[in-house]
Write an enzyme that holds these catalytic residues in place. Sequence first.
Site, short mmCIF file in Angstrom:
data_model
loop_
_atom_site.label_atom_id
_atom_site.label_comp_id
_atom_site.label_asym_id
_atom_site.label_seq_id
_atom_site.Cartn_x
_atom_site.Cartn_y
_atom_site.Cartn_z
N ASP A 407 5.80 -11.53 -3.41
CA ASP A 407 7.19 -11.72 -3.77
C ASP A 407 8.07 -11.53 -2.53
O ASP A 407 7.87 -10.59 -1.75
CB ASP A 407 7.57 -10.69 -4.84
CG ASP A 407 9.01 -10.77 -5.27
OD1 ASP A 407 9.41 -11.81 -5.80
OD2 ASP A 407 9.74 -9.77 -5.07
N GLU A 444 5.76 -16.26 -1.19
CA GLU A 444 7.04 -16.79 -1.62
C GLU A 444 7.92 -16.74 -0.37
O GLU A 444 8.43 -15.67 -0.01
CB GLU A 444 7.66 -15.94 -2.74
CG GLU A 444 8.98 -16.51 -3.25
CD GLU A 444 9.67 -15.61 -4.27
OE1 GLU A 444 10.23 -16.14 -5.24
OE2 GLU A 444 9.66 -14.37 -4.08
#
Length: 782
Positions: A407, A444
């Site tokens: 993330d 990401e």
Amino acid sequence: MVTNSAADVPDWGASISILHRGRPLPYGCSATACVGNGGVGAAADTSGGSSLNFSIFAKETTHAVLLLFPPTTAAPTPDDGDGDSDGPVVAAGAAAPVELRLDASQHRTGMVWHVAVAGVPPRTEYLWRIGAAADPRWYTNECLDPYARKVSSPTGADMYNATSVRGDYRPRGVVPSVGAPEFDWQGVVPPRIPHHQLVIYEMHVRGFTLQAGAAGTATAASRGGKDQGYDGGGGAGTNGTFLGVIDKIPYLRALGVNCVELLPVMEFNEMEWSFINPVTKQRLSQYWGYSTVAFFSPMNRFARTDATAEFQTMVRELHRAGIEVILDVVYNHTAEMGLDFLPPGHYGQKTLAPGTYYMLEDNGTKFVNYSGCGNTLSCNNPVTAEWIHESLRYWALSMGVDGFRFDLASILTRGTDGVALANPPVVERITKDPCMRDVKLIAEPWDCGGLYQVGTFPHYGVWSEWNGKFRDVVRQFVKGDHGLKGVFASRLCGSQDMYGPSGRAPYHSINFVTAHDGFSLYDLVSYNDKHNEHNGENNNDGEQHNNSWNCGVEGETSDPKVRSLRDRQMRNMMVALLISAGTPMLCMGDEYGHTKGGNNNGWCQDGLLTAFDWAALRDGLDGLPRFFAKLIRLRTQTAPFLARTTFYTGSEIVWHGERPGEPAWDDAYNFLAFTIPDPRSVGGAHLYVAFNAGAEARTATLPPAPVGGSWGRLVDTALPSPRDFSDDPVAHPIESTYGLAPYSAVVLVHIRRACPEATAVEDVMEVLRAGLDGVGLSEMGH
């Protein structure tokens, strides 16, 4: 399990004593050896408990106290199945701890405090008190061990966001069980699926299983029997848990995916916020879990009794079924937040070494916030980098995980001063770890501080990326935004413009149209605007620019024309996704058209808004779910050459417009077609694909079919189910032209005989129904 007060167990901890000075490594709590007149002995001692070494990094040089507590629980739970005698359990907060004050001259090496302790009873809990007094900004100087493998917190799906424990969340480390047998993997090894062959299914453990009920449970045989605390039960007893995922393995296999990407499963406090849903008046929660408290410990509310063993059991059974496991991990911030949320969070790293674990500014008085969550981990500080690396190693090597999706991964590339590094040490050490060379790494590639690295993330030839540009372009093209044919073609071909120059392959592009964050597939074609009123922030949260189109009506409608158009658009986007070069990722619930009512930021929504609706899936099985399953099989069985290891060359894909060989790149209208020859010399399934992403009907003149055959209709998204995906393209031969309805896509396949790879509808439907009923493919003879 019996819960007692402190007075009921007056002798608890009487045997605890300092054994010797201990050792600085490994960090955390681990078994140690006794030292006596005869030298170093076995790990067990004669005091009725275990000998354990405790070690923690801290900047504090003079004051360190190890606090040892009796086992506690916020609510009765069954025996945890770890082989220990549970012994007495003391009500949370009732017992005074045994305090071991450490002398720095004996128990500090460099910047690490350590001590070996004898007589530690099973399941003892522990914290560290660091410093003579708490920082006035925090309410305590008691610290959770950042390396704790297990923490004490409410356990069981029924304790998730429970009113009875709200406001009383204070996890402690739990000592390991010395001498307990290792987890039994039963000889099951990871599938090690080549990256280019993955079909990823993003899902939330609790959300996927919360509404499962008793239907769709796996058989005892498919689970591998009763072991490791799993008694072979199923249904409602495993809803919301790791074991509930096992019950749904037959469905996952029937759908055709071979990899699950799990939203955060490390221990987090779902009750950290006190927001109320203004519509339902129900309490909201930290549902997604992007607020990690313990980076080595599985989420206790995703387990029945023992989160570690049950997580490993889930991984083992997924592996047994040929499905890999990728974890969505959060190494960009912690649940401690910063100074701008009330009350400020504290689990220990702010006290242990705030300037080491976190990026600070304004002379160390303010937390940098590139994460949007109050603090930012200083990932390339050597201490933090080692901690992140060891956490990943643990999940990969001990818990069996196949890969990680990071993330806000761009934070991993920022130096201690916040500036992006070309060769960030933490990324390099993770990538080059010889024990993790088989582990899949997915970034990401952006953060909330403005760093955007899609196509440029430091990859060392290994890292893949969530391709946000693929998502945006496919959404825009399919809804008819003009002038996108060239860039749409680039995304279909694996984004060579982004990944080719750095030496990466098409599969390094993780292609997706929807994910947990943003609109669901159904909402993407049903809403122009976000509708996040249920989140309690006056609809101010969530992404403003969604590239969505409601097809003429905002939200739900009974208009058959609008509903038909929405059905086509969902199918069109999925055709683009699963035909494309790159690694496709699907989002849980899209296969039956799950709606969140236009909410594009469901981080706080635990319940029907976000939970997988198994009844809706079953009711509509012969519609969109069937289309999904057959489209996945087109990629993995009929035309496996779509899963590419190299980028297309000119001879491997030929572009067309309404006339063969004339794609009309300068025409603003989004009509684009192409043929992909099957490289296999025998049993070829050459494909012709066309997208008419606009409001006009168009007729395509087809290129000549390969010698010895003709074109047959496989997919036409403008046709109702089951005609949208033909069971037998031989029965639908196409001559020289094909008419495409507005906003539609077609896939034609070369036919010269019946194509055995094209699964008949009754077979796909049989497999899907059996999967919902918990019958595995092996039991069906597949």
